[in-house]
Design an enzyme around this catalytic site. Structure first.
Site, PDB file in Angstrom:
ATOM      1  N   CYS A   1      -9.434  -2.036   4.380  1.00 34.22           N
ATOM      2  CA  CYS A   1      -9.788  -3.321   3.755  1.00 34.22           C
ATOM      3  C   CYS A   1     -11.189  -3.828   4.097  1.00 34.22           C
ATOM      4  CB  CYS A   1      -8.807  -4.414   4.183  1.00 34.22           C
ATOM      5  SG  CYS A   1      -7.143  -3.877   4.485  1.00 34.22           S
TER       6      CYS A   1
ATOM      7  N   GLU B   1      -9.534 -24.430 -12.787  1.00 34.88           N
ATOM      8  CA  GLU B   1      -8.936 -25.603 -13.429  1.00 34.88           C
ATOM      9  C   GLU B   1      -8.059 -25.215 -14.618  1.00 34.88           C
ATOM     10  OE1 GLU B   1     -11.591 -28.375 -15.658  1.00 34.88           O
ATOM     11  OE2 GLU B   1     -13.152 -26.898 -15.226  1.00 34.88           O
TER      12      GLU B   1
ATOM     13  N   HIS C   1     -13.279 -29.812 -11.672  1.00 36.40           N
ATOM     14  CA  HIS C   1     -14.168 -29.464 -12.778  1.00 36.40           C
ATOM     15  C   HIS C   1     -15.621 -29.418 -12.322  1.00 36.40           C
ATOM     16  CE1 HIS C   1     -15.290 -29.195 -16.978  1.00 36.40           C
ATOM     17  NE2 HIS C   1     -16.197 -30.129 -16.780  1.00 36.40           N
TER      18      HIS C   1
ATOM     19  N   GLU D   1      -3.370   4.518  21.429  1.00 33.86           N
ATOM     20  CA  GLU D   1      -4.092   4.716  20.165  1.00 33.86           C
ATOM     21  C   GLU D   1      -4.883   6.011  20.270  1.00 33.86           C
ATOM     22  OE1 GLU D   1      -4.344   3.265  16.965  1.00 33.86           O
ATOM     23  OE2 GLU D   1      -5.538   5.102  16.805  1.00 33.86           O
TER      24      GLU D   1
ATOM     25  N   ARG E   1       0.062   0.813 -11.969  1.00 38.42           N
ATOM     26  CA  ARG E   1       1.488   0.718 -12.307  1.00 38.42           C
ATOM     27  C   ARG E   1       2.145  -0.330 -11.414  1.00 38.42           C
ATOM     28  NH1 ARG E   1       5.923   3.628 -10.379  1.00 38.42           N
ATOM     29  NH2 ARG E   1       4.578   5.038  -9.223  1.00 38.42           N
TER      30      ARG E   1
ATOM     31  N   ARG F   1      -2.306  10.153 -14.387  1.00 41.15           N
ATOM     32  CA  ARG F   1      -1.262  10.892 -15.111  1.00 41.15           C
ATOM     33  C   ARG F   1      -0.544  10.009 -16.125  1.00 41.15           C
ATOM     34  NH1 ARG F   1       2.687  11.937  -9.860  1.00 41.15           N
ATOM     35  NH2 ARG F   1       3.106   9.757  -9.396  1.00 41.15           N
TER      36      ARG F   1
ATOM     37  N   GLU G   1     -10.477   0.206  -6.925  1.00 45.63           N
ATOM     38  CA  GLU G   1     -11.474  -0.528  -6.130  1.00 45.63           C
ATOM     39  C   GLU G   1     -12.727   0.320  -5.896  1.00 45.63           C
ATOM     40  OE1 GLU G   1      -8.664  -3.626  -3.598  1.00 45.63           O
ATOM     41  OE2 GLU G   1      -9.320  -1.815  -2.592  1.00 45.63           O
TER      42      GLU G   1
ATOM     43  N   THR H   1      -6.232   1.250  10.189  1.00 45.57           N
ATOM     44  CA  THR H   1      -6.805   1.548   8.871  1.00 45.57           C
ATOM     45  C   THR H   1      -7.578   0.364   8.316  1.00 45.57           C
ATOM     46  OG1 THR H   1      -5.039   3.115   8.399  1.00 45.57           O
ATOM     47  CG2 THR H   1      -6.225   2.234   6.514  1.00 45.57           C
ATOM     48  N   CYS H   2      -7.002  -0.816   8.383  1.00 46.94           N
ATOM     49  CA  CYS H   2      -7.622  -1.983   7.738  1.00 46.94           C
ATOM     50  C   CYS H   2      -9.040  -2.222   8.244  1.00 46.94           C
ATOM     51  CB  CYS H   2      -6.753  -3.225   7.967  1.00 46.94           C
ATOM     52  SG  CYS H   2      -7.546  -4.723   7.400  1.00 46.94           S
TER      53      CYS H   2
ATOM     54  N   LYS I   1     -14.176  -1.495   3.020  1.00 47.32           N
ATOM     55  CA  LYS I   1     -14.093  -1.478   1.545  1.00 47.32           C
ATOM     56  C   LYS I   1     -14.686  -2.751   0.971  1.00 47.32           C
ATOM     57  CE  LYS I   1     -11.140  -3.518  -0.291  1.00 47.32           C
ATOM     58  NZ  LYS I   1      -9.726  -3.222  -0.413  1.00 47.32           N
TER      59      LYS I   1
ATOM     60  N   ALA J   1       0.517   9.281  21.593  1.00 46.94           N
ATOM     61  CA  ALA J   1       1.799   9.188  22.294  1.00 46.94           C
ATOM     62  C   ALA J   1       2.900   9.624  21.347  1.00 46.94           C
ATOM     63  CB  ALA J   1       2.044   7.753  22.749  1.00 46.94           C
TER      64      ALA J   1
ATOM     65  N   THR K   1      -1.940  -5.390   5.063  1.00 45.91           N
ATOM     66  CA  THR K   1      -2.263  -5.798   6.435  1.00 45.91           C
ATOM     67  C   THR K   1      -1.577  -7.093   6.875  1.00 45.91           C
ATOM     68  OG1 THR K   1      -4.369  -4.681   6.274  1.00 45.91           O
ATOM     69  CG2 THR K   1      -4.208  -6.408   7.944  1.00 45.91           C
TER      70      THR K   1
ATOM     71  N   TYR L   1      -4.453   0.851  -6.135  1.00 43.50           N
ATOM     72  CA  TYR L   1      -5.439  -0.063  -5.539  1.00 43.50           C
ATOM     73  C   TYR L   1      -6.730   0.654  -5.135  1.00 43.50           C
ATOM     74  CZ  TYR L   1      -2.025  -3.811  -4.238  1.00 43.50           C
ATOM     75  OH  TYR L   1      -1.104  -4.830  -4.207  1.00 43.50           O
ATOM     76  N   ILE L   2      -6.554   1.746  -4.360  1.00 39.78           N
ATOM     77  CA  ILE L   2      -7.733   2.388  -3.760  1.00 39.78           C
ATOM     78  C   ILE L   2      -8.614   2.996  -4.841  1.00 39.78           C
ATOM     79  CG2 ILE L   2      -8.459   4.266  -2.229  1.00 39.78           C
ATOM     80  CD1 ILE L   2      -6.035   3.671  -0.469  1.00 39.78           C
TER      81      ILE L   2
ATOM     82  N   GLY M   1      -0.611  -4.280  12.877  1.00 42.29           N
ATOM     83  CA  GLY M   1       0.740  -4.648  13.311  1.00 42.29           C
ATOM     84  C   GLY M   1       0.940  -4.442  14.801  1.00 42.29           C
TER      85      GLY M   1
HETATM   86  P1  NDP Z   1      -0.953   3.415  -4.788  1.00 46.75           P
HETATM   87  O1  NDP Z   1       0.448   3.723  -4.487  1.00 46.75           O
HETATM   88  O2  NDP Z   1      -1.385   2.035  -5.062  1.00 46.75           O
HETATM   89  O3  NDP Z   1      -1.417   4.300  -6.026  1.00 46.75           O
HETATM   90  C1  NDP Z   1      -1.264   5.692  -6.012  1.00 46.75           C
HETATM   91  C2  NDP Z   1      -1.779   6.239  -7.338  1.00 46.75           C
HETATM   92  O4  NDP Z   1      -1.793   7.659  -7.280  1.00 46.75           O
HETATM   93  C3  NDP Z   1      -0.930   5.843  -8.517  1.00 46.75           C
HETATM   94  O5  NDP Z   1      -1.760   5.633  -9.623  1.00 46.75           O
HETATM   95  C4  NDP Z   1      -0.059   7.094  -8.722  1.00 46.75           C
HETATM   96  O6  NDP Z   1       0.296   7.279 -10.058  1.00 46.75           O
HETATM   97  C5  NDP Z   1      -1.019   8.189  -8.355  1.00 46.75           C
HETATM   98  N1  NDP Z   1      -0.368   9.416  -7.888  1.00 46.75           N
HETATM   99  C6  NDP Z   1       0.536   9.529  -6.904  1.00 46.75           C
HETATM  100  N2  NDP Z   1       0.881  10.816  -6.739  1.00 46.75           N
HETATM  101  C7  NDP Z   1       0.168  11.530  -7.630  1.00 46.75           C
HETATM  102  C8  NDP Z   1       0.076  12.893  -7.952  1.00 46.75           C
HETATM  103  N3  NDP Z   1       0.789  13.803  -7.299  1.00 46.75           N
HETATM  104  N4  NDP Z   1      -0.763  13.266  -8.938  1.00 46.75           N
HETATM  105  C9  NDP Z   1      -1.498  12.351  -9.602  1.00 46.75           C
HETATM  106  N5  NDP Z   1      -1.463  11.030  -9.348  1.00 46.75           N
HETATM  107  C10 NDP Z   1      -0.630  10.623  -8.373  1.00 46.75           C
HETATM  108  O7  NDP Z   1      -1.772   4.060  -3.581  1.00 46.75           O
HETATM  109  P2  NDP Z   1      -3.233   3.856  -3.011  1.00 46.75           P
HETATM  110  O8  NDP Z   1      -3.507   5.159  -2.337  1.00 46.75           O
HETATM  111  O9  NDP Z   1      -4.179   3.363  -4.024  1.00 46.75           O
HETATM  112  O10 NDP Z   1      -3.025   2.698  -1.946  1.00 46.75           O
HETATM  113  C11 NDP Z   1      -2.028   2.792  -0.931  1.00 46.75           C
HETATM  114  C12 NDP Z   1      -1.535   1.423  -0.564  1.00 46.75           C
HETATM  115  O11 NDP Z   1      -2.523   0.770   0.199  1.00 46.75           O
HETATM  116  C13 NDP Z   1      -1.283   0.484  -1.744  1.00 46.75           C
HETATM  117  O12 NDP Z   1      -0.016   0.629  -2.288  1.00 46.75           O
HETATM  118  C14 NDP Z   1      -1.505  -0.855  -1.153  1.00 46.75           C
HETATM  119  O13 NDP Z   1      -0.285  -1.324  -0.648  1.00 46.75           O
HETATM  120  C15 NDP Z   1      -2.490  -0.614  -0.021  1.00 46.75           C
HETATM  121  N6  NDP Z   1      -3.846  -1.089  -0.401  1.00 46.75           N
HETATM  122  C16 NDP Z   1      -4.024  -2.405  -0.649  1.00 46.75           C
HETATM  123  C17 NDP Z   1      -5.255  -2.889  -0.995  1.00 46.75           C
HETATM  124  C18 NDP Z   1      -5.441  -4.340  -1.264  1.00 46.75           C
HETATM  125  O14 NDP Z   1      -4.565  -5.126  -0.883  1.00 46.75           O
HETATM  126  N7  NDP Z   1      -6.522  -4.750  -1.929  1.00 46.75           N
HETATM  127  C19 NDP Z   1      -6.421  -2.000  -1.116  1.00 46.75           C
HETATM  128  C20 NDP Z   1      -6.105  -0.635  -0.859  1.00 46.75           C
HETATM  129  C21 NDP Z   1      -4.869  -0.207  -0.513  1.00 46.75           C
HETATM  130  P3  NDP Z   1       1.649   6.702 -10.687  1.00 46.75           P
HETATM  131  O15 NDP Z   1       1.407   5.275 -10.965  1.00 46.75           O
HETATM  132  O16 NDP Z   1       1.803   7.552 -11.884  1.00 46.75           O
HETATM  133  O17 NDP Z   1       2.723   6.928  -9.664  1.00 46.75           O
END
Ligand code: NDP
Length: 457
Positions: free
Chosen positions: A48, A443, A438, A35, A207, A201, A184, A42-43, A51, A116, A313, A180-181, A16
């Site tokens: 990204c 498709e 096809h 910076e 979710r 959990r 993946e 991060t990306c 990864k 900064a 990103t 996501y992380i 950004g």
């Molecule tokens: P997310 O918010 O996607 O997921 C966090 C996970 O950690 C959820 O499963 C959550 O559970 C769990 N969690 C949170 N707090 C706790 C806790 N105290 N104890 C146990 N479990 C917990 O975060 P990520 O770190 O995976 O990714 C961050 C962001 O980065 C994403 O939201 C996304 O926007 C971006 N990203 C995008 C990617 C892509 O576009 N391919 C790839 C990687 C990252 P619960 O569901 O129960 O809350």
């Protein structure tokens, strides 16, 4: 002479911040970008891009196996060298960082390799103690991994930042979280030979995604040999790096060479001097901004993950560009945060745009569903058990396609194109009228004729 040292001071040279700085400079603004780590954010540096390189590496494991079904034997007995992959990844990331830096410099913006902090609405202080005054300040500091601090032994846990520094793969790995992380890395490392356990959990990963995509991914994770420990949390950690043990809520133990917490990311605003300058933050620490990315202090703006709108990103890049056009380009541009597509680079991959079935129903829509689940053509010879799943969510009244959810090879590529159609308000009839390509998996998206009906009770 201007009353300020620069027109724009950007804090953070990620996706950004770099886009905003370059575009503002192109509009004739005098721009400085600070910076404290590496240019690219991060990306590029630890998100990204590296990864996806690791995901590509992991998928060869399946492909070598599947090649046998097509008559190939050459790959048999092949070995994987993680050190070689890490070195190649590091080289590519260094190349990209240099390209980012040179693009910024070519635009006329200046990079200062220092932290900064904001002193007041028009002043920042650099780590060397010098101060710079600016007509506008843009905060684009992103987000940082969140690890629950109260867990005894949490210092033994690592984050996604650390993963990219590993010189060798652990034999076993616990990943906490189901976002996501987590999913993946679980898919990638399992294919690279790591014994992966995911601890969540809740009862399912991802979710917020469509329930059926979540179910299908749970099945695919199991098929990949990933152990899923659900409905619990870790209460304490013990041991040492290389041999970590975790105690679960029910007292049961888990152990692995490494443990990674992928439990979300929090906006990177701590210690930036924002509150003292009058910038309002939300309870998570995100900078509150209006639809033009302006904070509660008119000269201070913020884009990307630090605002906790949509942490992706391309969204940060759009927000940075729109900010620069609005403030320096003489035209007001607002970013549309609706129908933003995203992909999850699990194997199989997920692509999604628009509403989930639950969201569409909650919005009061009369929903018609179209679904298909099939073994892709390649699997007929390769023997792969991975299926492709597609689901269209259609509003019965308007016939508009409200959401598309895909899991399968190429889902990320497919969803980018579908996002155009969904954004344009395409109807199911538009999908039906579109000629199929096809033989492809995609498709199926234009050949689903019969609405899904729940099985009779
Ligand atoms: P997310 O918010 O996607 O997921 C966090 C996970 O950690 C959820 O499963 C959550 O559970 C769990 N969690 C949170 N707090 C706790 C806790 N105290 N104890 C146990 N479990 C917990 O975060 P990520 O770190 O995976 O990714 C961050 C962001 O980065 C994403 O939201 C996304 O926007 C971006 N990203 C995008 C990617 C892509 O576009 N391919 C790839 C990687 C990252 P619960 O569901 O129960 O809350």
């Amino acid at each position: 002479m201007s009353e300020h040292d620069v027109d724009l001071f950007v804090i953070g040279a990620g996706s950004g911040g770099v886009r905003a700085g370059r575009i503002a400079a192109g509009h004739g603004a005098k721009v400085m970008i600070a910076e404290e780590y590496r240019v690219g954010g991060t990306c590029v540096i630890r998100g990204c891009v590296p990864k996806k390189l690791y995901v590509y590496a992991s998928r060869f494991a399946d492909e070598f196996e599947e090649a046998r079904g097509f008559g190939w034997t050459a790959a048999e007995g092949g070995a994987f060298d993680f050190g070689a992959l890490k070195a190649a990844k590091d080289k590519e990331i260094a190349r990209l960082e240099a390209a980012y830096r040179s693009n910024v410099e070519k635009s006329g913006a200046r990079i200062v390799a220092q932290r900064a902090v904001v002193v007041d609405p028009h002043r920042v202080r650099l780590a060397d103690g010098s101060e710079v005054t600016a007509r506008h300040i843009l905060v684009a500091t992103g987000a940082t991994p969140y690890l629950p601090p109260a867990i005894p032994g949490i210092h033994l846990a690592e984050s996604s930042n650390d993963i990219f520094e590993w010189d060798e793969l652990p034999r076993s790995l616990i990943i906490v979280g189901g976002g996501y992380i987590a999913v993946e890395f679980a898919c990638a490392f399992a294919r690279l030979g790591v014994a992966v356990t995911i601890v969540i959990r809740r009862d399912k990963v991802l979710r917020g995604f469509d329930e059926e995509i979540r179910d299908q991914l749970m099945t695919a994770l199991g098929q990949a040999g990933i152990r899923l420990v659900t409905g619990t949390d870790i209460v304490s950690l013990d041991g040492r790096p290389g041999n970590v043990s975790a105690v679960l809520m029910n007292g049961e133990g888990l152990s692995a060479e490494r443990i990674v917490y992928a439990t979300g990311r929090i906006p990177h605003t701590a210690g930036l001097g924002l509150e003292a300058a009058g910038v309002e933050l939300d309870p998570l620490g995100a900078i509150k901004v209006d639809r033009f990315s302006q904070s509660s202090v008119p000269s201070i703006w913020a884009v990307g993950d630090v605002t906790n709108r949509i942490a992706l990103t391309p969204v940060a890049i759009r927000e940075g560009h729109a900010f620069a056009d609005t403030v320096f380009g003489g035209r007001t541009v607002e970013v549309d945060h609706v129908n933003v597509a995203s992909a999850v680079f699990t194997t199989p991959e997920i692509g999604t745009v628009g509403l989930t079935e639950a969201q569409a129903r909650a919005a009061g829509c009369d929903v018609v569903l179209f679904k298909t689940s099939f073994r892709p053509m390649k699997a007929t010879l390769s023997g792969s058990q991975l299926r492709t799943f597609m689901k269209l969510i259609v509003d019965k009244t308007s016939d508009r396609v409200l959401g598309v959810h895909i899991m399968g090879e190429g889902a990320g590529e497919m969803i980018q194109c579908l996002a155009i159609a969904v954004r344009m308000g395409a109807t199911k009839r538009d999908f039906d009228m579109t000629m199929a390509v096809h033989p492809t998996a995609a498709e199926e998206l234009v050949t689903m004729r019969t609405p899904w009906t729940p099985p009779a009770a």
